[in-house]
Design a protein around this motif. Structure first.
Motif: not given
Length: 412
Positions: A122-133
């Motif tokens: 979950v943390n990996v996908f959340v971090e990827l989302y934040r980076q994309r945003k």
């Protein structure tokens, strides 16, 4: 500066409430907001209202199962980029993982779940989302900055063009002023030098009354020309600073037009013009006598410059709510393109070297007429003369103060 990130939103979908509560407790944190759905239909409703960083879907659900929900998410533009993780209690032998990846999943988890593995994923996908945003926000900010720079560059280019035009106008104006001031001054200097020569030679016969009267009249014409040039320049300065004064009083426009025509008659006759009058009066109204006299004088001067020594007509035509003042010549005329600019500063029709004046008369006339609430227009064709029309609103007195100056208001 980029705005502070809001908590990332995660969607978990399972038909069993206890599974939702357990998964919620496992992944919820300060920077993660969890949304729960008990069916595929409920999940679709949430997907329409929120932007999710990750969707965790149970495979086996009544009605719409996890695979069907994933296919619908991949088919919609709004949700096709949301990472999907499948969760299943079924054994690996059912080959659900392969079907899940075919449906567009990025990972597949088997129950019972490993808490550490779930939190890590979950943390990996959340971090990827934040980076994309963050990247999207940066790109948006860069695009806005690029657009602002383009707008600023356009404004700077426009300012540069305007400054170059202003410099050209200044140089042209100084050249015109020098030329126009020199003409009467040179004539005055030559006259003074000639009279001094007469005096030095004792030729007092040159100062007989008739000849002296002619000398004085010539001097007066040159002095009036100088005063007119200076007054025009002062009026332009007053207009630019909003200090052009208008002092309306009750006057007869017909009488004023006749007076100005009388003043111009000798000068125009000497230049080969006949002035025709179509003036019926009196036409009473509240206007600034001095300023309206300027307008009439400027229009007659303009007619004399471009009228090709053909008759010039001045008209005053009263109406119900306004009065029309017209000056018509039969001269060179004005092209349609030139008609759009002749009421601007320093604009003249024809070659500037062959036409006298600073190109301020019509500009000043327009500002005076507008200050009276009126309008000035021109109708003309090349080679067929020009008709200048001034429309002034009629006004009536509504009170008489102690100082005797009438207060007034425009008629509706």
């Amino acid at each position: 500066m980029l705005p502070e990130m809001e908590p990332a939103k995660l969607l978990i979908v399972d038909d069993l409430p206890e599974n939702l509560l357990a998964l919620d407790a496992l992944i919820r944190s300060e920077d993660i907001e969890v949304f729960k759905a008990g069916s595929g239909e409920d999940a679709l409703e949430l997907l329409l209202r929120h932007e999710f960083a990750l969707a965790i879907l149970d495979v086996q659900m009544p009605g719409m199962d996890g695979f069907q929900l994933a296919e619908m998410m991949r088919g919609a533009e709004r949700t096709r980029h949301i990472p999907i993780v499948f969760v299943s209690a079924a054994g690996r032998e059912l080959n659900y993982a392969f079907k899940g990846y075919e449906s567009g999943a990025v990972d597949f988890l088997y129950k019972p779940l490993d808490p550490m593995a779930v939190r890590s994923k979950v943390n990996v996908f959340v971090e990827l989302y934040r980076q994309r945003k963050t990247l999207r926000l940066q790109l948006s900010a860069l695009e806005r900055s690029r657009h602002e720079q383009e707008v600023l560059l356009g404004e700077l280019r426009q300012t540069q063009v305007e400054l170059q035009h202003a410099v050209r106008m200044r140089d042209d104006f100084m050249s015109m002023v020098s030329h126009e001031l020199k003409t009467p001054l040179n004539t005055l200097i030559l006259e003074v030098q000639l009279r001094r020569l007469y005096l030095d030679r004792g030729n007092l016969g040159a100062f007989e009354p008739d000849r002296l009267r002619g000398m004085v009249e010539k001097d007066e014409r040159q002095v009036r020309a100088l005063i007119r040039l200076i007054d025009d320049m002062l009026d332009v300065s007053r207009i630019r600073t909003g200090k052009l004064s208008i002092r309306p009083d009750l006057i007869d426009l017909a009488a004023l037009a006749n007076k100005v025509a009388d003043n111009f008659e000798a000068q125009m006759a000497q230049a080969g013009y006949v002035v025709r009058r179509e003036i019926s009066g009196p036409v009473m109204g509240y206007w600034d006598e001095f300023r309206i006299e300027q307008v009439v004088a400027n229009l007659l001067t303009n007619a004399m410059r471009y009228g090709r020594q053909k008759p010039v007509t001045i008209r005053v035509k009263p109406g119900d709510a306004s009065v029309l003042l017209q000056v018509e010549d039969q001269g060179i005329g004005i092209s349609e393109s030139d008609q759009a600019r002749i009421f601007s500063q320093f604009e003249r029709v024809g070659s500037p070297d062959k036409v006298a004046g600073l190109g301020l008369g019509l500009f000043i006339a327009k500002q005076i007429v507008r200050a009276h609430g009126g309008n000035i227009t021109v109708r003309s064709c090349l080679g067929e003369g020009s008709l200048f029309c001034v429309e002034l609103p009629l006004q009536q007195a509504v009170a008489m103060p102690e100082n005797g100056r009438a207060l007034h208001s425009r008629l509706a």
